[in-house]
Write an enzyme that holds these catalytic residues in place. Structure first.
Site, mmCIF file in Angstrom:
data_model
loop_
_atom_site.group_PDB
_atom_site.id
_atom_site.type_symbol
_atom_site.label_atom_id
_atom_site.label_comp_id
_atom_site.label_asym_id
_atom_site.label_seq_id
_atom_site.Cartn_x
_atom_site.Cartn_y
_atom_site.Cartn_z
ATOM 1 C CD GLU A 1 -12.071 -11.129 -4.052
ATOM 2 O OE1 GLU A 1 -10.992 -10.518 -4.003
ATOM 3 O OE2 GLU A 1 -12.158 -12.358 -3.823
ATOM 4 C CG ASP B 1 -2.379 -7.973 -3.604
ATOM 5 O OD1 ASP B 1 -1.459 -8.747 -3.280
ATOM 6 O OD2 ASP B 1 -3.158 -7.441 -2.774
ATOM 7 C CG HIS C 1 -5.966 -11.006 -7.742
ATOM 8 N ND1 HIS C 1 -5.400 -10.602 -8.919
ATOM 9 C CD2 HIS C 1 -6.156 -12.347 -7.848
ATOM 10 C CE1 HIS C 1 -5.243 -11.658 -9.705
ATOM 11 N NE2 HIS C 1 -5.693 -12.724 -9.078
ATOM 12 C CB SER D 1 -5.637 -2.417 -2.969
ATOM 13 O OG SER D 1 -6.379 -3.585 -3.235
ATOM 14 C CG ASP E 1 -9.490 -15.402 -13.675
ATOM 15 O OD1 ASP E 1 -8.609 -14.563 -13.376
ATOM 16 O OD2 ASP E 1 -9.223 -16.581 -13.937
ATOM 17 N N GLY E 2 -9.658 -11.920 -12.364
ATOM 18 C CA GLY E 2 -8.923 -10.698 -12.675
ATOM 19 C C GLY E 2 -7.849 -10.896 -13.740
ATOM 20 C CG HIS F 1 -1.990 -1.163 1.018
ATOM 21 N ND1 HIS F 1 -2.650 -1.756 2.065
ATOM 22 C CD2 HIS F 1 -2.431 -1.816 -0.099
ATOM 23 C CE1 HIS F 1 -3.452 -2.705 1.608
ATOM 24 N NE2 HIS F 1 -3.324 -2.774 0.300
HETATM 25 N N1 SAM Z 1 -5.543 -6.286 -3.134
HETATM 26 C C1 SAM Z 1 -6.167 -6.454 -1.828
HETATM 27 C C2 SAM Z 1 -5.656 -5.380 -0.898
HETATM 28 O O1 SAM Z 1 -4.486 -4.963 -1.042
HETATM 29 O O2 SAM Z 1 -6.409 -4.935 -0.042
HETATM 30 C C3 SAM Z 1 -5.916 -7.831 -1.258
HETATM 31 C C4 SAM Z 1 -6.208 -8.957 -2.180
HETATM 32 S S1 SAM Z 1 -5.925 -10.564 -1.565
HETATM 33 C C5 SAM Z 1 -4.191 -10.655 -1.423
HETATM 34 C C6 SAM Z 1 -6.238 -11.539 -2.995
HETATM 35 C C7 SAM Z 1 -7.711 -11.640 -3.352
HETATM 36 O O3 SAM Z 1 -7.827 -12.223 -4.655
HETATM 37 C C8 SAM Z 1 -8.520 -12.538 -2.433
HETATM 38 O O4 SAM Z 1 -9.597 -11.799 -1.908
HETATM 39 C C9 SAM Z 1 -9.018 -13.675 -3.340
HETATM 40 O O5 SAM Z 1 -10.336 -14.099 -3.007
HETATM 41 C C10 SAM Z 1 -9.000 -13.032 -4.696
HETATM 42 N N2 SAM Z 1 -8.840 -13.923 -5.861
HETATM 43 C C11 SAM Z 1 -8.188 -15.118 -5.933
HETATM 44 N N3 SAM Z 1 -8.120 -15.534 -7.218
HETATM 45 C C12 SAM Z 1 -8.705 -14.551 -7.978
HETATM 46 C C13 SAM Z 1 -8.877 -14.362 -9.378
HETATM 47 N N4 SAM Z 1 -8.437 -15.263 -10.254
HETATM 48 N N5 SAM Z 1 -9.484 -13.231 -9.806
HETATM 49 C C14 SAM Z 1 -9.933 -12.295 -8.919
HETATM 50 N N6 SAM Z 1 -9.783 -12.426 -7.583
HETATM 51 C C15 SAM Z 1 -9.176 -13.529 -7.114
#
Ligand code: SAM
Length: 313
Positions: free
Chosen positions: A138, A187, A42, A120, A166-167, A19
């Site tokens: 997400e 992320d 993500h 984020s 899917d990001g 961050h």
């Molecule tokens: N970026 C966030 C922050 O800094 O506050 C934290 C994100 S966390 C490390 C990763 C997130 O990605 C989780 O909430 C998980 O459920 C989600 N996730 C996992 N695979 C994903 C995908 N293929 N596409 C989108 N989200 C996904």
């Protein structure tokens, strides 16, 4: 799949690094009048309670963000033991980007209390102008729902979109963005081994579609070949594309598994992580040069605490 919940980790040392870099990048990008697009591939749940069950169970924010907010408490928590060297004294004055980060998080909380930690999506939204757009991806059903509900409170209208997609995959259809200026934060939780490979494939694809975007990738530094290879792959990608890059890493403790006299093993938890930025703002290096040594002093848990920063292109 999907056992990862960021609520356990919100405000930990990895979030602090991620961050801080995110804020430094965005502060620079938003200085230019032209509108921009931001993609958070993500996104997580968006807001977290530091006094909630998840955060309390893990205690990770206590070893991360809270040490920045309350350096004296951090110093007490790391009273010197055999494994814990005495921490360096807390800096009298925080580096500007760390102060900026601290103030931004405090802004989500009532005066004098720190109960909410913004993820984020909320950090980004806070720094955007009305003309900028934010897309949040997400996949976790619960977190996506919570994120949508949290974002609805912002009443940001069409500025912010939450997509339960899917990001890695979804990003493709948005690049290049109509604004021709963009930041992508990637992320993942790296819950699956495939994530490492998907990160580099996504970055290769994104650079081919939109070479001038700024790409920020968070990665864990753990003793695992895929994790070790990821920054190297990103470096190669950026170099091949002829784009500048910056790689910043923060280690807070040893990665050694401790074995007790009875043979019981204690895993250290995440000891270190990095942020790899392709097409970084030219101001990022100086901002981090001031911040990283302070993060080592504030967040370091043993004599292995250190930072590293390299850049190229
Ligand atoms: N970026 C966030 C922050 O800094 O506050 C934290 C994100 S966390 C490390 C990763 C997130 O990605 C989780 O909430 C998980 O459920 C989600 N996730 C996992 N695979 C994903 C995908 N293929 N596409 C989108 N989200 C996904």
């Amino acid at each position: 799949m999907f056992s990862y919940r960021h609520a356990f980790h919100a405000g930990n040392h990895a979030d602090v690094l991620k961050h801080t870099v995110l804020i430094a990048v965005l502060r620079h990008l938003t200085q230019k009048d032209a509108p921009m697009a931001v993609f958070d591939t993500h996104a997580g749940a968006g807001l977290y309670r530091l006094d909630g069950d998840y955060a309390k169970t893990s205690g990770e924010a206590g070893q991360g963000f809270m040490r920045l907010a309350n350096p004296d408490a951090g110093a007490t928590a790391t009273a010197p033991t055999k494994a814990n060297k005495a921490p360096d004294p807390a800096p009298a004055e925080l580096a500007p980007v760390l102060q900026d980060y601290l103030d931004l998080v405090r802004g989500f909380n009532a005066k004098g209390s720190l109960k909410i930690y913004p993820g984020s999506p909320f950090i980004i939204q806070q720094l955007l102008r009305e003309r900028d757009k934010l897309k949040l991806f997400e996949l976790h059903p619960t977190d996506a729902k919570t994120l949508s509900a949290n974002v609805a409170q912002l009443e940001a209208g069409r500025q912010v979109a939450v997509l339960r997609e899917d990001g890695f995959e979804a990003l493709k259809k948005f690049l290049p963005p109509p604004q021709r200026r963009a930041l992508v934060l990637c992320d993942p939780s790296y819950e699956m081994k495939m994530d490492y490979q998907r990160v580099s494939a996504t970055m290769a694809d994104a650079l081919a579609r939109f070479a001038t975007g700024t790409y920020a990738v968070w990665y864990p530094i753990i003793p695992r070949p895929e994790a070790h290879d990821l920054p190297r792959k990103l470096k190669t990608l950026a170099n091949k594309a002829g784009k500048p890059w910056l790689n910043a890493a923060l280690t807070v403790k040893s990665s050694k598994i401790l074995t007790s006299t009875t043979g019981e093993e204690t895993r250290p938890g995440l000891p270190a992580s990095g942020m790899f930025v392709i097409n970084p703002p030219h101001t990022l290096k100086a901002a981090l040069q001031a911040a990283l040594p302070q993060l080592v002093a504030l967040l370091g848990q043993d004599r292995h605490a250190q930072f590293a920063m390299e850049s190229g292109g």
